[in-house]
Design an enzyme around this catalytic site. Structure first.
Site, PDB file in Angstrom:
ATOM      1  N   LYS A   1       0.829  -1.209   0.000  1.00 26.65           N
ATOM      2  CA  LYS A   1       0.000   0.000   0.000  1.00 26.65           C
ATOM      3  C   LYS A   1       0.861   1.257   0.000  1.00 26.65           C
ATOM      4  O   LYS A   1       0.568   2.223  -0.723  1.00 26.65           O
ATOM      5  CB  LYS A   1      -0.934  -0.019   1.208  1.00 26.65           C
ATOM      6  CG  LYS A   1      -2.028  -1.070   1.121  1.00 26.65           C
ATOM      7  CD  LYS A   1      -2.835  -1.145   2.407  1.00 26.65           C
ATOM      8  CE  LYS A   1      -3.906  -2.219   2.335  1.00 26.65           C
ATOM      9  NZ  LYS A   1      -4.697  -2.304   3.598  1.00 26.65           N
TER      10      LYS A   1
ATOM     11  N   ALA B   1      -0.541   0.756   5.903  1.00 30.00           N
ATOM     12  CA  ALA B   1      -0.842  -0.083   7.068  1.00 30.00           C
ATOM     13  C   ALA B   1      -1.847  -1.162   6.692  1.00 30.00           C
ATOM     14  O   ALA B   1      -2.630  -1.006   5.753  1.00 30.00           O
ATOM     15  CB  ALA B   1      -1.382   0.765   8.216  1.00 30.00           C
ATOM     16  N   ASP B   2      -1.793  -2.246   7.440  1.00 26.50           N
ATOM     17  CA  ASP B   2      -2.762  -3.323   7.243  1.00 26.50           C
ATOM     18  C   ASP B   2      -2.903  -4.106   8.542  1.00 26.50           C
ATOM     19  O   ASP B   2      -1.969  -4.148   9.356  1.00 26.50           O
ATOM     20  CB  ASP B   2      -2.329  -4.266   6.119  1.00 26.50           C
ATOM     21  CG  ASP B   2      -3.461  -5.170   5.675  1.00 26.50           C
ATOM     22  OD1 ASP B   2      -4.366  -4.668   4.968  1.00 26.50           O
ATOM     23  OD2 ASP B   2      -3.464  -6.352   6.031  1.00 26.50           O
ATOM     24  N   GLN B   3      -4.067  -4.706   8.718  1.00 23.03           N
ATOM     25  CA  GLN B   3      -4.316  -5.512   9.913  1.00 23.03           C
ATOM     26  C   GLN B   3      -5.047  -6.793   9.526  1.00 23.03           C
ATOM     27  O   GLN B   3      -6.016  -6.768   8.768  1.00 23.03           O
ATOM     28  CB  GLN B   3      -5.148  -4.729  10.921  1.00 23.03           C
ATOM     29  CG  GLN B   3      -5.352  -5.453  12.252  1.00 23.03           C
ATOM     30  CD  GLN B   3      -6.171  -4.620  13.218  1.00 23.03           C
ATOM     31  OE1 GLN B   3      -7.370  -4.455  13.048  1.00 23.03           O
ATOM     32  NE2 GLN B   3      -5.513  -4.078  14.241  1.00 23.03           N
TER      33      GLN B   3
END
Length: 226
Positions: free
Chosen positions: A79, A95-97
């Site tokens: 991203k 960011a990623d979760q």
């Protein structure tokens, strides 16, 4: 991909195509959050520095056999790079979760039925929310990523509790369907993390560390907004 401007306030973030890019925050490089998540934007506003928002165009499909931690880390970097390609001089945060239930990745449910199924799976279980952040600047050649693992233990949840929570919060855009900054905290028995904001979607301690490494001065007098 046209960033929207945020200037360290708590006002809602405008859509990505509604404003000009934020000015450079004092070190000659604009700062861009490569995410349209209002939760991440609200967290980044706590640093009180100007930034803009851009939507990354990234396929979030997991690869075969990809572990949740690896998936979150890969997507955070992807991203950041996706947005940086359109703004190579900028410092970009991605960011990623991914919620990790015994190695099974749980992403954003998207609708009520999938959210209900996720919460039933997590009832009485410990889930690790793998929260990754990346900072990239193509012009300077800077690229770093970091992972914050948040261990969350859920209470034993009744179907009525799950339904009441989902109707109240509608957390269909949250990994694992648990929005801990709201009523979702009532679903939980405990939270363990070394980065307090990681469960909400952006680990700010790790973000600050990487921003400083990228040359962004967070506490310089001409950088902090009143």
């Amino acid at each position: 991909m046209k960033p929207s401007t945020v200037a360290g306030t708590q006002s809602p973030v405008p859509p990505p195509d509604s404003a000009r890019p934020a000015p450079a925050p004092g070190d000659g490089r604009p700062l861009i959050l490569g995410s349209t998540s209002r939760y991440r934007s609200e967290l980044l506003q706590r640093l009180r520095i100007p930034f803009s928002v851009a939507a990354p165009d990234v396929d979030e499909t997991p690869r075969a056999g990809e572990a949740p931690a690896a998936l979150a880390t890969r997507l955070a970097l992807a991203k950041a790079h996706a947005v940086a390609r359109s703004s190579p001089a900028a410092v970009v945060i991605g960011a990623d979760q991914v919620a990790d239930l015994a190695g099974l990745p749980l992403g954003k449910p998207g609708n009520h039925a999938r959210a209900r199924a996720q919460l039933r799976q997590m009832s009485g279980q410990t889930v690790v929310f793998q929260t990754a952040v990346a900072v990239v600047c193509l012009e300077s050649g800077f690229a770093q990523g970091s992972l914050a693992a948040v261990r969350v233990t859920f209470r034993e949840l009744s179907d009525d509790e799950i339904e009441n929570y989902l109707h109240a919060e509608q957390p269909y855009d949250c990994a694992g369907s648990a929005k801990s900054e709201g009523l979702g905290i009532a679903l939980l028995a405990s939270i363990e993390s070394d980065d307090p904001t990681a469960l909400i979607g952006l680990p700010l301690i790790r973000t600050c560390t990487m921003l400083r490494a990228a040359g962004v001065s967070l506490l310089a007098g001409n950088r902090v907004l009143s």
